[in-house]
Design an enzyme around this catalytic site. Structure first.
Site, PDB file in Angstrom:
ATOM      1  N   GLU A  82       0.822  -1.213   0.000  1.00 46.48           N
ATOM      2  CA  GLU A  82       0.000   0.000   0.000  1.00 46.48           C
ATOM      3  C   GLU A  82       0.857   1.264   0.000  1.00 46.48           C
ATOM      4  O   GLU A  82       1.747   1.417   0.826  1.00 46.48           O
ATOM      5  CB  GLU A  82      -0.952   0.004   1.211  1.00 46.48           C
ATOM      6  CG  GLU A  82      -1.955  -1.134   1.214  1.00 46.48           C
ATOM      7  CD  GLU A  82      -2.946  -1.089   0.040  1.00 46.48           C
ATOM      8  OE1 GLU A  82      -3.018  -0.059  -0.658  1.00 46.48           O
ATOM      9  OE2 GLU A  82      -3.634  -2.108  -0.176  1.00 46.48           O
ATOM     10  N   ARG A  92     -18.252   0.075   5.406  1.00 47.08           N
ATOM     11  CA  ARG A  92     -19.392  -0.569   4.735  1.00 47.08           C
ATOM     12  C   ARG A  92     -20.086  -1.568   5.656  1.00 47.08           C
ATOM     13  O   ARG A  92     -21.280  -1.820   5.546  1.00 47.08           O
ATOM     14  CB  ARG A  92     -18.888  -1.275   3.460  1.00 47.08           C
ATOM     15  CG  ARG A  92     -19.967  -1.816   2.559  1.00 47.08           C
ATOM     16  CD  ARG A  92     -19.422  -2.256   1.202  1.00 47.08           C
ATOM     17  NE  ARG A  92     -18.281  -3.152   1.283  1.00 47.08           N
ATOM     18  CZ  ARG A  92     -18.347  -4.456   1.569  1.00 47.08           C
ATOM     19  NH1 ARG A  92     -19.509  -5.020   1.811  1.00 47.08           N
ATOM     20  NH2 ARG A  92     -17.251  -5.185   1.584  1.00 47.08           N
ATOM     21  N   CYS A 145      -8.240  -1.256   7.881  1.00 51.05           N
ATOM     22  CA  CYS A 145      -6.840  -1.330   7.417  1.00 51.05           C
ATOM     23  C   CYS A 145      -6.322   0.051   7.042  1.00 51.05           C
ATOM     24  O   CYS A 145      -5.222   0.440   7.440  1.00 51.05           O
ATOM     25  CB  CYS A 145      -6.706  -2.284   6.230  1.00 51.05           C
ATOM     26  SG  CYS A 145      -6.839  -4.001   6.726  1.00 51.05           S
ATOM     27  N   HIS A 167      -1.541  -5.564   2.053  1.00 48.83           N
ATOM     28  CA  HIS A 167      -2.803  -6.295   1.970  1.00 48.83           C
ATOM     29  C   HIS A 167      -2.552  -7.632   1.281  1.00 48.83           C
ATOM     30  O   HIS A 167      -1.853  -7.682   0.260  1.00 48.83           O
ATOM     31  CB  HIS A 167      -3.827  -5.503   1.137  1.00 48.83           C
ATOM     32  CG  HIS A 167      -4.819  -4.752   1.961  1.00 48.83           C
ATOM     33  ND1 HIS A 167      -5.091  -3.417   1.759  1.00 48.83           N
ATOM     34  CD2 HIS A 167      -5.623  -5.145   2.993  1.00 48.83           C
ATOM     35  CE1 HIS A 167      -6.022  -3.035   2.625  1.00 48.83           C
ATOM     36  NE2 HIS A 167      -6.359  -4.063   3.386  1.00 48.83           N
TER      37      HIS A 167
HETATM   38  N1  PCA Z   1      -8.906  -6.220   6.383  1.00 49.29           N
HETATM   39  C1  PCA Z   1      -9.826  -5.125   6.577  1.00 49.29           C
HETATM   40  C2  PCA Z   1      -9.748  -4.840   8.051  1.00 49.29           C
HETATM   41  C3  PCA Z   1      -9.002  -5.946   8.679  1.00 49.29           C
HETATM   42  C4  PCA Z   1      -8.479  -6.736   7.557  1.00 49.29           C
HETATM   43  O1  PCA Z   1      -7.733  -7.709   7.664  1.00 49.29           O
HETATM   44  C5  PCA Z   1      -9.532  -3.921   5.678  1.00 49.29           C
HETATM   45  O2  PCA Z   1      -8.989  -4.107   4.577  1.00 49.29           O
HETATM   46  O3  PCA Z   1      -9.834  -2.799   6.057  1.00 49.29           O
END
Ligand code: PCA
Length: 214
Positions: A82, A92, A145, A167
């Protein structure tokens, strides 16, 4: 004295029974990416307030030399490094504490966005050299996140602390009958290990082609 890398994963959310981010992070606990550096892995609550509180306490206690947070991005097809954290929450679904903020900043009065300062292109290049599907992502979403990443960047500014967010796609066990993309946990683990090693050892970012057209 040994230095600490803090690696975090999240608790399961949204009806899932596991979160691949914690499945990966927990395997890194005690790992030494380079000499004199050891990983401490912690599971964060998938909740806006709790995760921010956990992070600032952990950073104050551990004084890490690097913080890398990992999260699940269901539906994504590759490892996503990211680049951007935005100062906006649009939940959401409710978080695990039942909170569903909408249209509010992560940090009141904070800048609209932070950019990651880790050598993302060098990290990406290392992943591709190991044949791991990966890309730099320009949105971490608007849920827990992104909020966690924004908090980390905000702390980075105050503490001169290198921070990053990765991610990862669903684990295969989460997608056995729905046709959604997944990535094996072993490959995700290798990817995160490589990213930590590159982040700790490279001073400059490589030039490497990335970016999106849409
Ligand atoms: N993914 C979510 C929150 C926690 C996770 O593992 C996100 O992408 O915000």
């Amino acid at each position: 004295m040994k230095k600490t890398v803090l690696v975090t994963g999240f608790a399961p959310f949204g009806g899932e029974t596991l979160n691949p981010s914690w499945q990966v992070a927990k395997q890194l606990h005690g790992w030494q990416p380079i000499a004199e550096v050891e990983v401490v892995a912690v599971e964060l609550a998938c909740a806006f307030l709790e995760s921010a509180e956990q992070l600032s306490q952990l950073i104050a206690k551990l004084q890490p030399c690097l913080v890398l947070a990992i999260g699940q991005a269901g539906g994504r097809t590759q490892i996503c490094l990211e680049h951007v954290a935005i100062n906006l929450i649009e939940a959401r679904i409710p978080d695990n504490a039942g909170q569903q903020p909408s249209g509010v900043p992560v940090v009141e009065g904070g800048p609209d966005a932070y950019f990651c300062q880790l050598p993302l292109k060098s990290m990406l290049k290392a992943l591709h050299q190991h044949a791991i599907p990966a890309a730099i992502s320009y949105t971490a979403g608007t849920y827990v996140c992104n909020s966690t990443f924004y908090h980390l960047c905000h702390l980075r500014k105050q503490m001169h602390l290198p921070v990053g967010f990765i991610h990862i796609p669903y684990a295969p066990s989460q997608t056995i009958n729905n046709g959604v993309a997944s990535l094996g946990l072993d490959l995700a683990l290798t990817a995160v290990k490589l990213c930590i090693q590159v982040a700790l050892t490279s001073n400059n970012d490589d030039s490497y082609q990335t970016g999106t057209l849409d």
